[in-house]
Design a protein around this motif. Structure first.
Motif, PDB file in Angstrom:
ATOM      1  N   ARG A  38      46.009  11.905  61.861  1.00 22.41           N
ATOM      2  CA  ARG A  38      46.192  11.326  63.197  1.00 22.41           C
ATOM      3  C   ARG A  38      45.010  10.414  63.551  1.00 22.41           C
ATOM      4  NH1 ARG A  38      50.118  10.098  66.765  1.00 22.41           N
ATOM      5  NH2 ARG A  38      49.225   9.881  68.822  1.00 22.41           N
ATOM      6  N   GLU A  39      43.822  10.847  63.225  1.00 23.14           N
ATOM      7  CA  GLU A  39      42.628  10.035  63.506  1.00 23.14           C
ATOM      8  C   GLU A  39      42.706   8.689  62.784  1.00 23.14           C
ATOM      9  OE1 GLU A  39      37.818  10.328  62.863  1.00 23.14           O
ATOM     10  OE2 GLU A  39      38.971  12.186  63.024  1.00 23.14           O
ATOM     11  N   PHE A  40      43.110   8.708  61.506  1.00 23.14           N
ATOM     12  CA  PHE A  40      43.239   7.463  60.750  1.00 23.14           C
ATOM     13  C   PHE A  40      44.358   6.598  61.334  1.00 23.14           C
ATOM     14  CE2 PHE A  40      45.252   4.879  57.491  1.00 23.14           C
ATOM     15  CZ  PHE A  40      44.174   4.144  57.029  1.00 23.14           C
ATOM     16  N   ILE A  41      45.487   7.214  61.630  1.00 27.04           N
ATOM     17  CA  ILE A  41      46.643   6.468  62.140  1.00 27.04           C
ATOM     18  C   ILE A  41      46.315   5.786  63.462  1.00 27.04           C
ATOM     19  CG2 ILE A  41      48.961   6.773  63.113  1.00 27.04           C
ATOM     20  CD1 ILE A  41      49.414   8.889  60.865  1.00 27.04           C
ATOM     21  N   THR A  42      45.757   6.525  64.408  1.00 27.61           N
ATOM     22  CA  THR A  42      45.475   5.929  65.719  1.00 27.61           C
ATOM     23  C   THR A  42      44.393   4.858  65.644  1.00 27.61           C
ATOM     24  OG1 THR A  42      43.963   7.744  66.255  1.00 27.61           O
ATOM     25  CG2 THR A  42      46.236   7.936  67.042  1.00 27.61           C
ATOM     26  N   ALA A  43      43.481   4.964  64.690  1.00 31.97           N
ATOM     27  CA  ALA A  43      42.420   3.960  64.545  1.00 31.97           C
ATOM     28  C   ALA A  43      42.906   2.687  63.861  1.00 31.97           C
ATOM     29  CB  ALA A  43      41.252   4.543  63.760  1.00 31.97           C
ATOM     30  N   ASN A  44      44.013   2.782  63.097  1.00 32.29           N
ATOM     31  CA  ASN A  44      44.402   1.651  62.257  1.00 32.29           C
ATOM     32  C   ASN A  44      45.804   1.105  62.460  1.00 32.29           C
ATOM     33  OD1 ASN A  44      42.034   1.300  60.334  1.00 32.29           O
ATOM     34  ND2 ASN A  44      42.405   3.498  60.238  1.00 32.29           N
ATOM     35  N   ILE A  45      46.659   1.820  63.176  1.00 34.97           N
ATOM     36  CA  ILE A  45      48.051   1.387  63.319  1.00 34.97           C
ATOM     37  C   ILE A  45      48.371   1.213  64.799  1.00 34.97           C
ATOM     38  CG2 ILE A  45      50.460   1.951  62.820  1.00 34.97           C
ATOM     39  CD1 ILE A  45      49.432   3.651  60.463  1.00 34.97           C
TER      40      ILE A  45
ATOM     41  N   ILE B 230      55.915   3.789  60.730  1.00 38.29           N
ATOM     42  CA  ILE B 230      55.151   4.292  59.597  1.00 38.29           C
ATOM     43  C   ILE B 230      56.136   4.724  58.524  1.00 38.29           C
ATOM     44  CG2 ILE B 230      53.597   6.104  58.797  1.00 38.29           C
ATOM     45  CD1 ILE B 230      52.408   6.147  61.637  1.00 38.29           C
ATOM     46  N   VAL B 231      56.015   4.121  57.351  1.00 38.69           N
ATOM     47  CA  VAL B 231      56.826   4.516  56.201  1.00 38.69           C
ATOM     48  C   VAL B 231      55.913   5.341  55.312  1.00 38.69           C
ATOM     49  CG1 VAL B 231      58.190   3.727  54.245  1.00 38.69           C
ATOM     50  CG2 VAL B 231      58.190   2.402  56.373  1.00 38.69           C
TER      51      VAL B 231
ATOM     52  N   GLY C  92      57.721  11.895  51.836  1.00 35.10           N
ATOM     53  CA  GLY C  92      58.401  12.926  52.608  1.00 35.10           C
ATOM     54  C   GLY C  92      57.582  14.174  52.872  1.00 35.10           C
ATOM     55  N   TRP C  93      56.277  14.115  52.746  1.00 39.60           N
ATOM     56  CA  TRP C  93      55.440  15.293  52.925  1.00 39.60           C
ATOM     57  C   TRP C  93      55.525  15.789  54.357  1.00 39.60           C
ATOM     58  CZ3 TRP C  93      50.036  15.740  54.773  1.00 39.60           C
ATOM     59  CH2 TRP C  93      49.483  17.002  54.491  1.00 39.60           C
ATOM     60  N   ARG C  94      55.730  17.083  54.543  1.00 44.45           N
ATOM     61  CA  ARG C  94      55.898  17.659  55.878  1.00 44.45           C
ATOM     62  C   ARG C  94      54.599  17.725  56.671  1.00 44.45           C
ATOM     63  NH1 ARG C  94      59.672  22.768  54.255  1.00 44.45           N
ATOM     64  NH2 ARG C  94      61.396  21.539  53.469  1.00 44.45           N
ATOM     65  N   GLY C  95      53.496  17.615  56.010  1.00 45.63           N
ATOM     66  CA  GLY C  95      52.196  17.723  56.667  1.00 45.63           C
ATOM     67  C   GLY C  95      51.905  16.639  57.701  1.00 45.63           C
ATOM     68  N   TYR C  96      52.710  15.574  57.717  1.00 42.59           N
ATOM     69  CA  TYR C  96      52.478  14.535  58.712  1.00 42.59           C
ATOM     70  C   TYR C  96      52.724  15.077  60.117  1.00 42.59           C
ATOM     71  CZ  TYR C  96      52.057  11.149  54.978  1.00 42.59           C
ATOM     72  OH  TYR C  96      51.645  10.466  53.876  1.00 42.59           O
ATOM     73  N   GLY C  97      53.686  15.958  60.257  1.00 40.95           N
ATOM     74  CA  GLY C  97      53.963  16.637  61.527  1.00 40.95           C
ATOM     75  C   GLY C  97      53.698  15.786  62.748  1.00 40.95           C
TER      76      GLY C  97
ATOM     77  N   GLY D 227      54.516   9.446  68.459  1.00 31.67           N
ATOM     78  CA  GLY D 227      54.340   8.183  69.166  1.00 31.67           C
ATOM     79  C   GLY D 227      54.623   6.967  68.302  1.00 31.67           C
ATOM     80  N   TYR D 228      54.935   7.195  67.055  1.00 26.55           N
ATOM     81  CA  TYR D 228      55.271   6.124  66.118  1.00 26.55           C
ATOM     82  C   TYR D 228      56.654   6.390  65.563  1.00 26.55           C
ATOM     83  CZ  TYR D 228      50.244   5.191  66.094  1.00 26.55           C
ATOM     84  OH  TYR D 228      48.954   4.913  66.459  1.00 26.55           O
ATOM     85  N   ALA D 229      57.371   5.327  65.223  1.00 25.02           N
ATOM     86  CA  ALA D 229      58.617   5.515  64.476  1.00 25.02           C
ATOM     87  C   ALA D 229      58.201   5.927  63.068  1.00 25.02           C
ATOM     88  CB  ALA D 229      59.418   4.219  64.457  1.00 25.02           C
ATOM     89  N   HIS D 230      58.834   6.947  62.516  1.00 19.26           N
ATOM     90  CA  HIS D 230      58.440   7.458  61.208  1.00 19.26           C
ATOM     91  C   HIS D 230      59.641   7.460  60.282  1.00 19.26           C
ATOM     92  CE1 HIS D 230      56.901  10.959  58.534  1.00 19.26           C
ATOM     93  NE2 HIS D 230      56.448   9.805  58.097  1.00 19.26           N
TER      94      HIS D 230
END
Length: 175
Positions: free
Chosen positions: A20-27, A33-34, A37-42, A47-50
């Motif tokens: 989440r820290e990386f995603i919010t800082a960079n996207i 987000i493509v 299929g790892w479930r750990g993204y949770g 707040g993003y289309a996944h």
């Protein structure tokens, strides 16, 4: 090539909080987000289309399911191995990734002067950098590498008599 800009960073672990820290800082919010299929993204992608792409369920090879990701990391590996010839260090991996991202994101730049300016801007703002600032472990090595000890003489294959070289004589003057 249809690719956007790259962002690469070392994260401490694969937890949703680190992702989440990386995603919010960079996207940008609202982006899609493509990912695999790892479930750990949770809730890391909240707040993003996944669009998860399950490599296993697709039946395709990983490089066919997520070609851009695999091509990007193949280019990163090639750059590190080609540039540093296997002598790169884990301690400096983030800097290697930063260099790759800088070059990758400017690969189609038509204004080469701007690329050079963007490279110089942080260098000028930062000020002088010493060797100790650059290395991760600035203290001297506890065990010195094996090698020649004592006075540093030329190896036997390099020892030979000096030939006459008048231009090296301190008495030589230009006439």
């Amino acid at each position: 090539d249809g690719w956007g800009r790259a962002r690469l960073a070392i994260i401490p672990d694969a937890s949703a909080a680190s992702l989440r820290e990386f995603i919010t800082a960079n996207i940008a919010p609202g982006s899609t987000i493509v990912s695999d299929g790892w479930r750990g993204y949770g809730n890391a992608v909240e707040g993003y289309a996944h669009e998860p792409v399950s490599v296993w369920k697709s039946g395709l090879e990983a490089h066919a399911s997520l070609p851009a990701v695999h091509r990007l990391f193949a280019l990163v590996k090639r750059m590190i191995e080609g540039t540093y010839q296997g002598s790169g260090s884990v301690e400096h991996l983030q800097e290697y990734l930063d260099e790759f991202v800088f070059r990758f994101n400017r690969r189609h730049s038509t204004h080469r002067g701007l690329v050079f300016m963007r490279l110089l801007e942080p260098a000028v703002k930062r000020g002088p950098v010493t060797y100790r600032n650059l290395v991760r472990k600035p203290e001297p090595k506890a065990v010195h590498p094996r090698g020649v000890s004592g006075p540093h003489a030329l190896p036997g294959s390099m020892e030979r008599e000096t030939s006459e070289r008048p231009w090296r004589s301190p008495r030589a003057t230009l006439e």
